[in-house]
Design an enzyme around this catalytic site. Structure first.
Site, PDB file in Angstrom:
ATOM      1  CD  GLU A  23      -5.368   2.575   7.471  1.00 19.19           C
ATOM      2  OE1 GLU A  23      -4.308   2.042   7.881  1.00 19.19           O
ATOM      3  OE2 GLU A  23      -5.909   3.525   8.037  1.00 19.19           O
TER       4      GLU A  23
ATOM      5  CD  GLU B  58      -9.347   3.674   6.929  1.00 22.23           C
ATOM      6  OE1 GLU B  58      -8.784   2.565   7.036  1.00 22.23           O
ATOM      7  OE2 GLU B  58     -10.292   3.896   6.149  1.00 22.23           O
TER       8      GLU B  58
ATOM      9  CB  CYS C 181      -3.083  -4.839   7.672  1.00 19.56           C
ATOM     10  SG  CYS C 181      -4.609  -4.256   8.378  1.00 19.56           S
TER      11      CYS C 181
ATOM     12  CG  ASN D 271      -7.494  -8.060   4.833  1.00 19.71           C
ATOM     13  OD1 ASN D 271      -8.036  -7.215   4.118  1.00 19.71           O
ATOM     14  ND2 ASN D 271      -6.633  -7.741   5.774  1.00 19.71           N
TER      15      ASN D 271
ATOM     16  N   GLY E 116      -4.983  -2.105   1.039  1.00 23.15           N
ATOM     17  CA  GLY E 116      -4.498  -3.229   0.241  1.00 23.15           C
ATOM     18  C   GLY E 116      -2.983  -3.310   0.323  1.00 23.15           C
ATOM     19  CB  SER E 117      -0.536  -4.972  -1.830  1.00 17.54           C
ATOM     20  OG  SER E 117      -0.925  -4.429  -3.071  1.00 17.54           O
ATOM     21  CB  THR E 118       3.090  -1.603   0.453  1.00 17.40           C
ATOM     22  OG1 THR E 118       2.701  -1.781   1.823  1.00 17.40           O
ATOM     23  CG2 THR E 118       4.006  -0.396   0.357  1.00 17.40           C
ATOM     24  CD  GLU E 119       3.632  -4.654  -6.566  1.00 14.67           C
ATOM     25  OE1 GLU E 119       3.208  -5.613  -5.892  1.00 14.67           O
ATOM     26  OE2 GLU E 119       4.043  -4.766  -7.723  1.00 14.67           O
ATOM     27  CB  VAL E 120      -2.010  -1.926  -5.372  1.00 11.62           C
ATOM     28  CG1 VAL E 120      -3.195  -1.212  -5.999  1.00 11.62           C
ATOM     29  CG2 VAL E 120      -1.724  -3.212  -6.134  1.00 11.62           C
ATOM     30  N   GLY E 121      -0.906   0.407  -3.379  1.00 14.21           N
ATOM     31  CA  GLY E 121      -1.166   1.666  -2.670  1.00 14.21           C
ATOM     32  C   GLY E 121      -0.290   2.795  -3.187  1.00 14.21           C
TER      33      GLY E 121
HETATM   34  O1  TXE Z   1      -4.180  -6.697  -2.837  1.00 18.47           O
HETATM   35  P1  TXE Z   1      -4.303  -5.507  -3.849  1.00 18.47           P
HETATM   36  P2  TXE Z   1      -4.491  -8.244  -3.090  1.00 18.47           P
HETATM   37  C1  TXE Z   1      -1.243  -7.692   0.748  1.00 18.47           C
HETATM   38  C2  TXE Z   1      -1.081  -9.137   1.148  1.00 18.47           C
HETATM   39  C3  TXE Z   1      -1.665  -9.859  -0.042  1.00 18.47           C
HETATM   40  C4  TXE Z   1      -1.261  -8.961  -1.173  1.00 18.47           C
HETATM   41  C5  TXE Z   1      -2.104  -9.033  -2.403  1.00 18.47           C
HETATM   42  O2  TXE Z   1       0.281  -9.416   1.300  1.00 18.47           O
HETATM   43  O3  TXE Z   1      -1.173 -11.123  -0.195  1.00 18.47           O
HETATM   44  O4  TXE Z   1      -1.344  -7.660  -0.632  1.00 18.47           O
HETATM   45  O5  TXE Z   1      -3.502  -8.892  -2.073  1.00 18.47           O
HETATM   46  C6  TXE Z   1      -7.785  -3.116  -5.819  1.00 18.47           C
HETATM   47  N1  TXE Z   1      -5.871   0.556  -8.853  1.00 18.47           N
HETATM   48  N2  TXE Z   1      -2.435  -7.116   1.332  1.00 18.47           N
HETATM   49  O6  TXE Z   1      -4.104  -8.723  -4.440  1.00 18.47           O
HETATM   50  O7  TXE Z   1      -3.962  -5.975  -5.209  1.00 18.47           O
HETATM   51  C7  TXE Z   1      -8.178  -4.576  -5.738  1.00 18.47           C
HETATM   52  O8  TXE Z   1      -9.158  -4.869  -6.720  1.00 18.47           O
HETATM   53  C8  TXE Z   1      -6.873   0.610  -7.954  1.00 18.47           C
HETATM   54  C9  TXE Z   1      -2.227  -6.483   2.569  1.00 18.47           C
HETATM   55  O9  TXE Z   1      -5.910  -8.412  -2.743  1.00 18.47           O
HETATM   56  O10 TXE Z   1      -3.566  -4.372  -3.255  1.00 18.47           O
HETATM   57  C10 TXE Z   1      -8.693  -4.671  -4.330  1.00 18.47           C
HETATM   58  O11 TXE Z   1     -10.026  -4.164  -4.270  1.00 18.47           O
HETATM   59  N3  TXE Z   1      -7.266  -0.434  -7.233  1.00 18.47           N
HETATM   60  C11 TXE Z   1      -3.354  -5.646   3.003  1.00 18.47           C
HETATM   61  C12 TXE Z   1      -7.749  -3.755  -3.551  1.00 18.47           C
HETATM   62  O12 TXE Z   1      -7.238  -2.849  -4.543  1.00 18.47           O
HETATM   63  C13 TXE Z   1      -6.626  -1.607  -7.389  1.00 18.47           C
HETATM   64  C14 TXE Z   1      -4.716  -6.094   2.622  1.00 18.47           C
HETATM   65  C15 TXE Z   1      -6.563  -4.464  -2.899  1.00 18.47           C
HETATM   66  O13 TXE Z   1      -5.875  -5.202  -3.873  1.00 18.47           O
HETATM   67  C16 TXE Z   1      -5.583  -1.735  -8.344  1.00 18.47           C
HETATM   68  C17 TXE Z   1      -4.771  -6.732   1.331  1.00 18.47           C
HETATM   69  C18 TXE Z   1      -5.205  -0.590  -9.085  1.00 18.47           C
HETATM   70  N4  TXE Z   1      -4.216  -0.622  -9.962  1.00 18.47           N
HETATM   71  C19 TXE Z   1      -3.642  -7.224   0.727  1.00 18.47           C
HETATM   72  N5  TXE Z   1      -5.141  -3.003  -8.297  1.00 18.47           N
HETATM   73  C20 TXE Z   1      -3.285  -5.433   4.480  1.00 18.47           C
HETATM   74  N6  TXE Z   1      -2.076  -5.464   5.044  1.00 18.47           N
HETATM   75  O14 TXE Z   1      -4.307  -5.238   5.108  1.00 18.47           O
HETATM   76  C21 TXE Z   1      -5.873  -3.655  -7.374  1.00 18.47           C
HETATM   77  N7  TXE Z   1      -6.786  -2.818  -6.835  1.00 18.47           N
END
Ligand code: TXE
Length: 454
Positions: A230, A432, A264, A132, A208-213
């Site tokens: 974040e 940050e 975000c 983003n 990134g997303s809360t799930e992956v975070g």
């Molecule tokens: O995020 P991901 P995505 C939210 C928003 C969006 C959704 C999906 O709702 O529609 O998340 O976005 C890396 N281990 N936000 O798919 O998947 C990935 O390659 C390590 C909100 O882009 O979380 C990318 O570089 N890294 C948020 C980064 O993580 C992994 C901003 C983010 O990817 C990984 C972005 C793993 N297992 C998305 N899987 C905000 N609120 O600012 C993926 N990545």
């Protein structure tokens, strides 16, 4: 999995470049090199490290237009926003160039000698960035991390790697040692996970997303490595009946539709005190109609397309069955366009609870101050928020009561590089930016020097 991925211009929907996916061996080789380069970098005199970062900042400044144009092409950001983002990277570098000479430890009184603390760099820091805000979010990690004496390996999002790749080249052009700031393109599951699992990456910063975070944090826990997160948000824009309603309504579209809502900090819930709810909506409608969605290459454009076709589908899914009060406009045809939408929502509606990450805002009424605070906090997230009131006491009370990391009163400003940024609850861990960020990339070492022979 193919060896490359195709970048698509979101404004046209057309692919324009192939980017390589790094293999596991390549990631490991990059980290191994960073380990070596970091040792030398940490030994560089603070003033020389500061000078090197200032040179990097100057080179970025000289390339603002090029970086901005790349972001227009790769991310569909309006050119004026993209110029701001590129300049912001230079400013973040300049700001943290002041850090090496200011990372002072303490002298702590003890008997029998002298006790001092040192801020030691972690070593190699892994930074994982979303699509983003590709370059700004990267700089919030790499600038203070480098200033503190670390090496950085950076993984941009698959969809938007171009500005990060260019920043990596500019670092070398500016004279930073090769391998000190390495950009590795590829998938999250391979490159990102390797940052998490590699024993020589000693800290991870993830946005990134809360799930992956959560997954990243769990992986870091297994390696006992610190992690900054974040994550998502569902920030409230709270409008009280004693607010300047004209100003609040005029500012509301920008607070949620900027970057097509893919922010975000987007104020994606507007909470309006019931007594002014109808009047506020009357004022909001022309403000939304005036929001200019269009070609990101034009300086007059305020909002470009969404990042991808699949993301647009996800956002559109939130509108199915929703009570749309009114919409703005958007171009038709190729590109991932979507007109902004204002939805009247109930408290349990999905659109009032989940992060949409698109140009959609949910408007909800509340009764009084206590109800407004309760509603603002009725979310798993806690990143940002705004409070509109002319009552000073209320502004203080509500800003203390809302559980968010970044709040603004009679404003939507969230990001200044010299003030701290980050979320509470499911929006993240750690902070940050601000005066302390470089220190967050160090661990404290305590040394006792005995002066009295024992
Ligand atoms: O995020 P991901 P995505 C939210 C928003 C969006 C959704 C999906 O709702 O529609 O998340 O976005 C890396 N281990 N936000 O798919 O998947 C990935 O390659 C390590 C909100 O882009 O979380 C990318 O570089 N890294 C948020 C980064 O993580 C992994 C901003 C983010 O990817 C990984 C972005 C793993 N297992 C998305 N899987 C905000 N609120 O600012 C993926 N990545």
């Amino acid at each position: 999995m193919s060896e490359t991925f195709t970048l698509v211009n979101p404004a046209t929907g057309r692919g324009f470049r192939e980017v390589r996916r790094a293999s596991l061996d390549e990631v490991d080789a990059t980290i191994a090199r960073a380990v070596v380069v970091q040792r030398a970098w940490a030994g560089v005199a603070p003033v020389a490290r500061a000078d090197a970062l200032r040179r990097f900042a100057r080179v970025v400044e000289e390339h603002v237009e090029e970086l901005a144009q790349l972001e227009v092409l790769n991310s569909g950001h309006p050119i004026e926003s993209a110029r701001w983002e590129a300049s912001h990277v230079a400013q973040v570098l300049n700001f943290y160039a002041g850090a090496p000479e200011r990372l002072s430890g303490q002298q702590i009184p003890v008997s029998g000698g002298l006790d001092v603390t040192f801020h030691e760099p972690y070593g190699v820091v892994g930074i994982i960035v979303p699509w983003n805000f590709p370059m700004t979010i990267a700089s919030w990690g790499f600038a203070p991390a480098l200033a503190a004496g670390n090496a950085v390996v950076l993984k941009p999002a698959e969809l938007t790697p171009l500005t990060a790749i260019r920043l990596g080249e500019l670092a070398v052009e500016a004279g930073l040692p090769e391998g000190l700031f390495a950009v590795v393109t590829g998938s999250g599951s391979l490159v990102g996970q390797r940052f998490v699992s590699h024993p020589n990456v000693r800290k991870v910063v993830f946005t990134g997303s809360t799930e992956v975070g959560i997954d990243v944090a769990a992986g870091c826990a297994r390696g006992l490595k610190p992690v900054t997160l974040e994550l998502g948000g569902k920030s409230a824009n709270i409008v009280f009946d004693d607010a300047n309603l004209e100003l609040a309504a005029a500012a509301a579209p920008g607070a949620v539709f900027d970057n097509a809502g893919q922010d975000c900090c987007a104020r994606s819930r507007i909470l309006v005190q019931r007594s002014v709810y109808d009047r506020f909506l009357e004022l909001l409608e022309p403000a939304v109609a005036a929001w200019r969605v269009g070609d990101p290459a034009l300086e007059s454009t305020q909002m470009g397309p969404l990042i991808s076709a699949s993301h647009r589908d996800t956002v559109a899914g939130f509108l199915e069955g929703a009570h749309i009060a009114f919409r703005g406009s958007a171009p038709e045809g190729d590109g991932f366009w979507m007109p902004p939408a204002v939805v009247l929502a109930g408290r349990d509606d999905r659109i009032a609870r989940d992060e949409v990450f698109g140009p959609v805002v949910a408007v909800l009424p509340f009764d009084d101050e206590a109800d407004g605070i309760r509603l603002a906090n009725d979310t798993i997230y806690g990143l940002a928020g705004s409070i509109w009131t002319e009552n000073l006491g209320r502004a203080v009370r509500v800003s203390r009561a809302v559980k968010s990391g970044v709040l603004s009163v009679n404003s939507h400003a969230s990001v200044r590089y010299w003030t701290p940024f980050g979320g509470m609850k499911a929006s993240g861990l750690g902070r940050e930016l601000g005066p302390d960020a470089a220190e967050h990339f160090t661990e404290t070492k305590n040394v006792f020097f005995a002066t009295d022979p024992s």
